[in-house]
Scaffold this motif. Sequence first.
Motif, PDB file in Angstrom:
ATOM      1  N   GLY A   1       0.808  -1.214   0.000  1.00  0.00           N
ATOM      2  CA  GLY A   1       0.000   0.000   0.000  1.00  0.00           C
ATOM      3  C   GLY A   1       0.837   1.258   0.000  1.00  0.00           C
ATOM      4  N   GLY A   2       1.791   1.341   0.916  1.00  0.00           N
ATOM      5  CA  GLY A   2       2.657   2.510   0.965  1.00  0.00           C
ATOM      6  C   GLY A   2       3.522   2.639  -0.265  1.00  0.00           C
ATOM      7  N   GLN A   3       4.065   1.519  -0.737  1.00  0.00           N
ATOM      8  CA  GLN A   3       4.897   1.543  -1.935  1.00  0.00           C
ATOM      9  C   GLN A   3       4.104   2.009  -3.157  1.00  0.00           C
ATOM     10  OE1 GLN A   3       8.361   0.672  -2.139  1.00  0.00           O
ATOM     11  NE2 GLN A   3       8.154   0.839   0.078  1.00  0.00           N
ATOM     12  N   LEU A   4       2.875   1.494  -3.296  1.00  0.00           N
ATOM     13  CA  LEU A   4       2.048   1.868  -4.439  1.00  0.00           C
ATOM     14  C   LEU A   4       1.618   3.329  -4.362  1.00  0.00           C
ATOM     15  CD1 LEU A   4       0.621   0.897  -7.011  1.00  0.00           C
ATOM     16  CD2 LEU A   4      -1.328   0.240  -5.590  1.00  0.00           C
ATOM     17  N   ALA A   5       1.315   3.802  -3.152  1.00  0.00           N
ATOM     18  CA  ALA A   5       0.874   5.191  -2.990  1.00  0.00           C
ATOM     19  C   ALA A   5       1.955   6.171  -3.429  1.00  0.00           C
ATOM     20  CB  ALA A   5       0.480   5.444  -1.538  1.00  0.00           C
ATOM     21  N   PHE A   6       3.200   5.918  -3.051  1.00  0.00           N
ATOM     22  CA  PHE A   6       4.285   6.812  -3.461  1.00  0.00           C
ATOM     23  C   PHE A   6       4.658   6.607  -4.921  1.00  0.00           C
ATOM     24  CE2 PHE A   6       4.981   7.252   1.126  1.00  0.00           C
ATOM     25  CZ  PHE A   6       5.192   8.629   1.202  1.00  0.00           C
ATOM     26  N   THR A   7       4.486   5.401  -5.421  1.00  0.00           N
ATOM     27  CA  THR A   7       4.755   5.150  -6.841  1.00  0.00           C
ATOM     28  C   THR A   7       3.776   5.918  -7.723  1.00  0.00           C
ATOM     29  OG1 THR A   7       5.605   2.938  -6.330  1.00  0.00           O
ATOM     30  CG2 THR A   7       4.952   3.359  -8.608  1.00  0.00           C
ATOM     31  N   LEU A   8       2.541   6.035  -7.278  1.00  0.00           N
ATOM     32  CA  LEU A   8       1.516   6.771  -8.037  1.00  0.00           C
ATOM     33  C   LEU A   8       1.442   8.245  -7.653  1.00  0.00           C
ATOM     34  CD1 LEU A   8      -1.407   4.159  -8.003  1.00  0.00           C
ATOM     35  CD2 LEU A   8       0.214   4.641  -9.847  1.00  0.00           C
ATOM     36  N   ASN A   9       2.200   8.656  -6.624  1.00  0.00           N
ATOM     37  CA  ASN A   9       2.229  10.059  -6.189  1.00  0.00           C
ATOM     38  C   ASN A   9       0.827  10.559  -5.834  1.00  0.00           C
ATOM     39  OD1 ASN A   9       3.741  12.506  -5.716  1.00  0.00           O
ATOM     40  ND2 ASN A   9       2.788  13.357  -7.557  1.00  0.00           N
ATOM     41  N   VAL A  10       0.132   9.816  -4.968  1.00  0.00           N
ATOM     42  CA  VAL A  10      -1.255  10.154  -4.645  1.00  0.00           C
ATOM     43  C   VAL A  10      -1.367  11.321  -3.660  1.00  0.00           C
ATOM     44  CG1 VAL A  10      -1.952   7.758  -4.997  1.00  0.00           C
ATOM     45  CG2 VAL A  10      -1.387   8.544  -2.687  1.00  0.00           C
ATOM     46  N   PHE A  11      -0.251  11.811  -3.141  1.00  0.00           N
ATOM     47  CA  PHE A  11      -0.287  12.837  -2.091  1.00  0.00           C
ATOM     48  C   PHE A  11      -0.177  14.266  -2.621  1.00  0.00           C
ATOM     49  CE2 PHE A  11       2.047   9.042  -0.676  1.00  0.00           C
ATOM     50  CZ  PHE A  11       1.171   8.575   0.288  1.00  0.00           C
ATOM     51  N   ASP A  12       0.370  14.454  -3.804  1.00  0.00           N
ATOM     52  CA  ASP A  12       0.752  15.769  -4.304  1.00  0.00           C
ATOM     53  C   ASP A  12      -0.249  16.273  -5.339  1.00  0.00           C
ATOM     54  OD1 ASP A  12       1.968  18.016  -5.287  1.00  0.00           O
ATOM     55  OD2 ASP A  12       3.931  17.111  -5.553  1.00  0.00           O
ATOM     56  N   PRO A  13      -1.167  17.174  -4.953  1.00  0.00           N
ATOM     57  CA  PRO A  13      -2.174  17.647  -5.913  1.00  0.00           C
ATOM     58  C   PRO A  13      -1.591  18.571  -6.981  1.00  0.00           C
ATOM     59  CG  PRO A  13      -2.359  18.877  -3.881  1.00  0.00           C
ATOM     60  CD  PRO A  13      -1.326  17.814  -3.626  1.00  0.00           C
ATOM     61  N   ASN A  14      -0.461  19.190  -6.713  1.00  0.00           N
ATOM     62  CA  ASN A  14       0.136  20.094  -7.705  1.00  0.00           C
ATOM     63  C   ASN A  14       0.642  19.334  -8.927  1.00  0.00           C
ATOM     64  OD1 ASN A  14      -0.273  21.911  -5.584  1.00  0.00           O
ATOM     65  ND2 ASN A  14       1.525  23.112  -6.135  1.00  0.00           N
ATOM     66  N   LEU A  15       1.233  18.184  -8.702  1.00  0.00           N
ATOM     67  CA  LEU A  15       1.736  17.384  -9.822  1.00  0.00           C
ATOM     68  C   LEU A  15       0.726  16.340 -10.268  1.00  0.00           C
ATOM     69  CD1 LEU A  15       5.451  16.773  -8.722  1.00  0.00           C
ATOM     70  CD2 LEU A  15       4.570  18.474 -10.332  1.00  0.00           C
ATOM     71  N   GLY A  16      -0.192  15.967  -9.363  1.00  0.00           N
ATOM     72  CA  GLY A  16      -1.179  14.953  -9.714  1.00  0.00           C
ATOM     73  C   GLY A  16      -0.588  13.551  -9.720  1.00  0.00           C
TER      74      GLY A  16
ATOM     75  N   THR B   1       9.426   5.949  -9.483  1.00  0.00           N
ATOM     76  CA  THR B   1      10.153   4.792  -8.974  1.00  0.00           C
ATOM     77  C   THR B   1       9.645   4.438  -7.581  1.00  0.00           C
ATOM     78  OG1 THR B   1      12.128   5.521 -10.165  1.00  0.00           O
ATOM     79  CG2 THR B   1      12.432   3.862  -8.437  1.00  0.00           C
ATOM     80  N   PRO B   2       9.303   3.185  -7.324  1.00  0.00           N
ATOM     81  CA  PRO B   2       8.879   2.808  -5.973  1.00  0.00           C
ATOM     82  C   PRO B   2       9.948   3.160  -4.947  1.00  0.00           C
ATOM     83  CG  PRO B   2       8.429   1.036  -7.533  1.00  0.00           C
ATOM     84  CD  PRO B   2       9.247   2.053  -8.274  1.00  0.00           C
ATOM     85  N   PRO B   3       9.543   3.622  -3.763  1.00  0.00           N
ATOM     86  CA  PRO B   3      10.524   4.024  -2.742  1.00  0.00           C
ATOM     87  C   PRO B   3      11.558   2.951  -2.434  1.00  0.00           C
ATOM     88  CG  PRO B   3       8.318   4.679  -2.084  1.00  0.00           C
ATOM     89  CD  PRO B   3       8.165   3.850  -3.319  1.00  0.00           C
ATOM     90  N   PHE B   4      11.147   1.692  -2.461  1.00  0.00           N
ATOM     91  CA  PHE B   4      12.064   0.605  -2.127  1.00  0.00           C
ATOM     92  C   PHE B   4      13.237   0.518  -3.108  1.00  0.00           C
ATOM     93  CE2 PHE B   4      13.370  -3.895  -2.435  1.00  0.00           C
ATOM     94  CZ  PHE B   4      13.714  -4.138  -1.122  1.00  0.00           C
ATOM     95  N   LEU B   5      13.021   0.958  -4.344  1.00  0.00           N
ATOM     96  CA  LEU B   5      14.043   0.823  -5.377  1.00  0.00           C
ATOM     97  C   LEU B   5      14.886   2.083  -5.567  1.00  0.00           C
ATOM     98  CD1 LEU B   5      11.946  -1.052  -8.104  1.00  0.00           C
ATOM     99  CD2 LEU B   5      13.486  -2.039  -6.383  1.00  0.00           C
TER     100      LEU B   5
END
Length: 301
Positions: A174-189, A194-198
């Motif tokens: 869940g956390g890896q996918l959320a950062f991979t898709l950048n779901v937190f940043d409305p400015n960039l969308g 790259t997944p955080p783990f990599l």
Amino acid sequence: MLANTLSQLARLNEALANQVNEVYYPFPLSTTLHALRVSIAYRGICKAFDARYRTQGQEVKRRGWLYEIAGFLVMAWGGSILTNQLLLTTPVQLLSFQPLLNYLSVHLLVGLYQNLLPTPSASILDSTLFLLDGSTRTSATYASLLSVKNHVNPKVATSLPLEILCGTLAASGGGQLAFTLNVFDPNLGWKLATPPFLRSESGWIDRIDVLAPLVATLLYGILTDSNQAYENVISLTLVHPPKPILSQVGGKAILSLVISSAFALRALVLHHLPTKTPPQPVEEESKAKLVKNVASSKRRA
């Protein structure tokens, strides 16, 4: 001592499987608490991104309610959905409206609470709730391992690589996918990254969300003899013929022990051990603090 610890963790896992209230809130305690922790983490990461833009003098775009809900659910359910995709099965979240009601109600209540009262700091939450965090992740990992073992395809049910991958992804995806898709940043969308783990800049403490369930899954497999491939390892204990060392209940407790211990170590390193940093100008120091806050939120996802 270890036996007593495992016994206590087994009782905790059993308690988390109970419903919050059979009449008024008939949802498992484990999923409710997981929704609570994910909601707090999601909102904290979003605030860190917003603060970074404000520090840079940029306008912060408003998150619509659909944008926020989708991002929260990706972070909460990403691991389960990824493992179901690997197993070609239907995610349980799509079989009824109950999971949606469970997670959205918690997310709404967290938002209302944070509008009225301040949320405890990441240091307090990570340092006091590591056992709870580990146990809720255990529920996801254990359910995923059972899904592999009980799969209708015998090749899937006996696949050791798939068992290890699903056990790891269920707790960390869940956390890896959320950062991979950048779901937190409305400015960039939303966008692929790259997944955080990599990422090359990620250290072992940044990867502990993935490493902890990976090690826990391997240890669970060896101690419960979950796959025929583990029998060679079990035979090294001089048990002939090879047989499980722990029951399923004990194996689930091992999952909780390993993951919770890893989260306790992360809290210790992040919040309580001194870090050596070179002197910085005032403006650079403020930026460094902001980056650190975002990084700390990422590790809690």
